[in-house]
Design a protein around this motif. Sequence first.
Motif, PDB file in Angstrom:
ATOM      1  N   HIS A 197       3.845 -39.600  21.467  1.00  0.00           N
ATOM      2  CA  HIS A 197       2.505 -39.258  21.948  1.00  0.00           C
ATOM      3  C   HIS A 197       2.383 -39.525  23.445  1.00  0.00           C
ATOM      4  N   ILE A 198       2.853 -40.679  23.892  1.00  0.00           N
ATOM      5  CA  ILE A 198       2.781 -41.027  25.313  1.00  0.00           C
ATOM      6  C   ILE A 198       3.719 -40.137  26.124  1.00  0.00           C
ATOM      7  N   SER A 199       4.879 -39.818  25.575  1.00  0.00           N
ATOM      8  CA  SER A 199       5.837 -38.957  26.267  1.00  0.00           C
ATOM      9  C   SER A 199       5.248 -37.564  26.514  1.00  0.00           C
ATOM     10  N   VAL A 200       4.601 -37.013  25.503  1.00  0.00           N
ATOM     11  CA  VAL A 200       3.976 -35.691  25.649  1.00  0.00           C
ATOM     12  C   VAL A 200       2.858 -35.747  26.691  1.00  0.00           C
ATOM     13  N   ALA A 201       2.089 -36.826  26.676  1.00  0.00           N
ATOM     14  CA  ALA A 201       1.006 -36.988  27.653  1.00  0.00           C
ATOM     15  C   ALA A 201       1.571 -37.036  29.072  1.00  0.00           C
ATOM     16  N   PHE A 202       2.705 -37.704  29.237  1.00  0.00           N
ATOM     17  CA  PHE A 202       3.331 -37.816  30.556  1.00  0.00           C
ATOM     18  C   PHE A 202       3.800 -36.444  31.053  1.00  0.00           C
ATOM     19  N   VAL A 203       4.461 -35.695  30.173  1.00  0.00           N
ATOM     20  CA  VAL A 203       4.921 -34.354  30.544  1.00  0.00           C
ATOM     21  C   VAL A 203       3.730 -33.479  30.934  1.00  0.00           C
ATOM     22  N   THR A 204       2.656 -33.575  30.155  1.00  0.00           N
ATOM     23  CA  THR A 204       1.447 -32.792  30.450  1.00  0.00           C
ATOM     24  C   THR A 204       0.878 -33.157  31.808  1.00  0.00           C
ATOM     25  N   ARG A 205       0.847 -34.443  32.102  1.00  0.00           N
ATOM     26  CA  ARG A 205       0.316 -34.902  33.386  1.00  0.00           C
ATOM     27  C   ARG A 205       1.178 -34.407  34.546  1.00  0.00           C
ATOM     28  N   LEU A 206       2.484 -34.448  34.382  1.00  0.00           N
ATOM     29  CA  LEU A 206       3.384 -33.964  35.427  1.00  0.00           C
ATOM     30  C   LEU A 206       3.144 -32.481  35.710  1.00  0.00           C
ATOM     31  N   LYS A 207       2.936 -31.708  34.656  1.00  0.00           N
ATOM     32  CA  LYS A 207       2.668 -30.274  34.829  1.00  0.00           C
ATOM     33  C   LYS A 207       1.332 -30.064  35.546  1.00  0.00           C
ATOM     34  N   LEU A 208       0.311 -30.851  35.175  1.00  0.00           N
ATOM     35  CA  LEU A 208      -0.994 -30.740  35.834  1.00  0.00           C
ATOM     36  C   LEU A 208      -0.874 -31.063  37.321  1.00  0.00           C
ATOM     37  N   ASP A 209      -0.171 -32.137  37.615  1.00  0.00           N
ATOM     38  CA  ASP A 209      -0.014 -32.558  39.007  1.00  0.00           C
ATOM     39  C   ASP A 209       0.734 -31.523  39.822  1.00  0.00           C
ATOM     40  N   SER A 210       1.750 -30.903  39.236  1.00  0.00           N
ATOM     41  CA  SER A 210       2.523 -29.896  39.964  1.00  0.00           C
ATOM     42  C   SER A 210       1.671 -28.680  40.278  1.00  0.00           C
ATOM     43  N   ARG A 211       0.769 -28.322  39.362  1.00  0.00           N
ATOM     44  CA  ARG A 211      -0.135 -27.197  39.615  1.00  0.00           C
ATOM     45  C   ARG A 211      -1.141 -27.532  40.697  1.00  0.00           C
ATOM     46  N   ASN A 212      -1.642 -28.782  40.679  1.00  0.00           N
ATOM     47  CA  ASN A 212      -2.626 -29.193  41.683  1.00  0.00           C
ATOM     48  C   ASN A 212      -2.006 -29.197  43.078  1.00  0.00           C
ATOM     49  N   GLU A 213      -0.728 -29.595  43.147  1.00  0.00           N
ATOM     50  CA  GLU A 213      -0.048 -29.609  44.434  1.00  0.00           C
ATOM     51  C   GLU A 213       0.178 -28.199  44.947  1.00  0.00           C
ATOM     52  N   GLY A 214       0.370 -27.286  43.992  1.00  0.00           N
ATOM     53  CA  GLY A 214       0.577 -25.894  44.390  1.00  0.00           C
ATOM     54  C   GLY A 214      -0.701 -25.290  44.896  1.00  0.00           C
TER      55      GLY A 214
END
Length: 214
Positions: A197-214
């Motif tokens: 559960h925490i691993s999936v949340a981390f992956v999701t957060r990384l994807k969100l952050d990468s989009r925000n940086e873009g």
Amino acid sequence: MSQKTTPQKDAYTMILEAIDVGTFRPGDRLVESDLAERLGMSRTPIREALQRLETQSLLSRDGRSLIVASLDHNQMAELYVVRTELEGLAARLAARHATAEEVRVLRDMVKEDHALIDNPSALSRANRRFHKQIHLASHNRFLVQQLDLVHRSMALMATTSLAAEGRGEKALEEHDAIVRAIEARDEAAAYEALKSHISVAFVTRLKLDSRNEG
């Protein structure tokens, strides 16, 4: 009774909660005089609260000013490593020690939180309550203390992974799997379900952050 709540504790708690709910966000400057006026306190307890928050790395220095700290990519990754292991341990111990009443509370939380799927902010708060309940169900005070520190640092992340499209519903499915493992007294399954559960949340957060940086 009044001795349990001191001005210093109030100031610390109120500032911490303001960071936690996003009133103060990473990079925001916290000015002693402004906080004293805002919270209706003298500057002494505010100063002591700010010093305590700085010691806990929730605030950082920007010249002579104190700002709400932020986590870089490496710090966030390190935090998730620790959180994953400690949360997994909490679930394992909850499967061993949780009372029937505590399991019922977890089950009810999962059911009730479905009403919040379209409200990421409210679901994020409910998510913290759910995880806190698992921490308490571990019946290990030292683990609870360490997880409290971890979750304070989680407040320094500007976004919630639950804001990602479809994440709320998936997270509740994961919560259900965690509760079922705890209810079945399956320590290994509870440990793995919460770590996943925490691993999936981390992956999701990384994807969100990468989009925000873009």
